[in-house]
Design a protein around this motif. Structure first.
Motif, short mmCIF file in Angstrom:
data_model
loop_
_atom_site.label_atom_id
_atom_site.label_comp_id
_atom_site.label_asym_id
_atom_site.label_seq_id
_atom_site.Cartn_x
_atom_site.Cartn_y
_atom_site.Cartn_z
N MET A 1 2.82 -30.35 -13.03
CA MET A 1 3.68 -30.93 -12.48
C MET A 1 3.95 -32.26 -13.18
O MET A 1 3.07 -32.99 -13.58
CB MET A 1 3.12 -31.32 -10.78
N HIS A 2 5.28 -32.65 -13.26
CA HIS A 2 5.62 -33.73 -13.96
C HIS A 2 5.32 -35.21 -13.31
O HIS A 2 5.77 -34.99 -12.08
CB HIS A 2 6.94 -33.85 -14.48
N LEU A 3 4.57 -35.79 -13.62
CA LEU A 3 4.30 -37.13 -12.88
C LEU A 3 5.32 -38.22 -13.21
O LEU A 3 5.87 -38.90 -12.33
CB LEU A 3 2.96 -37.76 -13.01
N ASP A 4 5.91 -38.16 -14.34
CA ASP A 4 7.08 -39.15 -14.78
C ASP A 4 7.50 -38.56 -16.34
O ASP A 4 7.30 -37.31 -16.48
CB ASP A 4 6.63 -40.52 -15.13
N LEU A 8 2.24 -35.13 -17.86
CA LEU A 8 2.10 -33.76 -17.09
C LEU A 8 0.73 -33.54 -16.50
O LEU A 8 -0.04 -33.76 -17.18
CB LEU A 8 2.69 -32.60 -17.91
N ALA A 9 0.89 -33.35 -15.29
CA ALA A 9 -0.55 -32.88 -14.84
C ALA A 9 -0.60 -31.42 -14.67
O ALA A 9 0.13 -30.53 -14.04
CB ALA A 9 -0.58 -33.35 -12.98
N VAL A 10 -1.83 -30.99 -15.00
CA VAL A 10 -2.13 -29.32 -15.35
C VAL A 10 -3.44 -29.40 -14.55
O VAL A 10 -4.60 -29.95 -15.02
CB VAL A 10 -2.18 -29.06 -16.72
N GLU A 28 5.01 -27.09 -22.47
CA GLU A 28 6.37 -26.43 -22.09
C GLU A 28 6.78 -25.41 -23.01
O GLU A 28 7.33 -24.46 -22.84
CB GLU A 28 7.41 -27.37 -21.95
#
Length: 73
Positions: A1-4, A8-10, A28
């Motif tokens: 999930m992109h935080l900004d 990227l949070a994995v 990506e």
């Protein structure tokens, strides 16, 4: 999930990791490129890539492999 735009949070198994810098781009690219060489080639040929992109990308891939977030094919 992109935080900004650059983080990227994995979540992998029970390990939560924040990827910054070139980490999100490597992550990506791993989904669409064939192997480590494909990732490095695709990202180092970008017009925005720095002159030492290959070295930086090799280190980023190695870091993700060491963390167990990327597997070598």
């Amino acid at each position: 999930m992109h935080l900004d735009d650059c983080t990227l949070a994995v979540l992998h198994q029970e390990q939560f990791t924040l990827l910054g810098g070139i980490g999100p781009a490597v992550w990506e690219a791993a989904g669409t490129c064939a192997g480590e060489a494909g990732i490095i080639t695709a990202l180092s040929e970008s017009p925005d890539a720095p002159t030492d992109a290959v070295n930086l990308l090799q280190r980023a891939v190695e870091d993700l492999v060491t963390r167990g977030l990327l597997l070598r094919s």
